[in-house]
Design an enzyme around this catalytic site. Sequence first.
Site, mmCIF file in Angstrom:
data_model
loop_
_atom_site.group_PDB
_atom_site.id
_atom_site.type_symbol
_atom_site.label_atom_id
_atom_site.label_comp_id
_atom_site.label_asym_id
_atom_site.label_seq_id
_atom_site.Cartn_x
_atom_site.Cartn_y
_atom_site.Cartn_z
ATOM 1 N N SER A 160 0.849 -1.188 0.000
ATOM 2 C CA SER A 160 0.000 0.000 0.000
ATOM 3 C C SER A 160 0.888 1.243 0.000
ATOM 4 O O SER A 160 1.953 1.236 -0.641
ATOM 5 C CB SER A 160 -0.938 -0.063 1.214
ATOM 6 N N LYS A 170 -5.462 3.183 -2.476
ATOM 7 C CA LYS A 170 -4.708 2.591 -1.365
ATOM 8 C C LYS A 170 -5.540 2.532 -0.086
ATOM 9 O O LYS A 170 -5.373 1.619 0.722
ATOM 10 C CB LYS A 170 -3.403 3.364 -1.123
#
Length: 268
Positions: free
Chosen positions: A146, A164
């Site tokens: 991420s 994300k």
Amino acid sequence: MSSPFRDNLLSGKTAFITGGGSGICQRIAERYAAMGANVMINGRKQEKLDTAAAIIAGRGGSVATHAADVRDYAAIESGLVRCCEMFGLIDILVCGAAGNFPAPVTGMSANGFKAVIDIDLLGTFNTCRAAFDHLRKPGASIIAISANHASQAYGWQSHVCAAKAGVERLTQCLALEWGPMGIRANLINPGPIDETEGMSRLAPTPEARRAVVENVPLRRMGRKDDIADMALFLVSDAASYVNGAVMVCDGGQILTGARTLSSAGLGQ
Ligand code: COA
């Protein structure tokens, strides 16, 4: 490439790594293979995969490739099936395929926004969902790559921030739903990592690089090895009680509240 971990840590394990043909995830694949894992690397371009695989094989690692777009469920599923047939049940799944380009909201079409959401978020869902039947239970470990974009806003990065944030929550839902089966799911948030396509897009000039580094308390860009070490820790027994965690590896950048692109003069 050095590592504090012993060389046979992942002996006999199977790893499937999306985005493994370049950048951070290529280094993760190299590290896992060096530790004894059989790795299958996935990416869109066969030539890039072949180059990465040759490096791993040249060091004696066990590696296979599967060219597929993570946005295509059937294509990624066929790679996971083949990986399992070649190497056995999947112990390690790394979801690293990602897209990025710097653009303000008004400089991006709906399709541009969707492209990044589809690669990052839908791609992570597709990979994990298609892998489920092929994961070792108990014992499998999932890592999603991420970014700090999941928890703070960056100018010219609305698509990535939205994607994300979704990847983080999705991964934590997997940790919750699949934890009882002995599957762990965690996230790594890399900071600015040198010699990656991401940084070459986001900090393309020496001035932009300097601005990024000034916002990192450790005053340096991260190395791909920094992330590979974190990725090794997460799949090792040393992390056997770590589940649903966001592992930030950014030199402390998030503490400065840095909005990378704005600082680099690219953002608003
Ligand atoms: N600014 C604004 N819009 C952009 C853009 C930019 N710099 N780059 C791409 N887009 C838009 C395109 O115009 C297109 O929208 P449109 O159809 O309305 O014109 C849309 O994004 C999709 O572009 P396309 O090139 O067809 O998509 P793709 O699926 O081939 O590529 C991207 C996906 C756009 C994310 C591309 O940047 C990519 O392939 N990235 C992979 C590598 C990468 O980003 N690595 C770093 C990860 S941190």
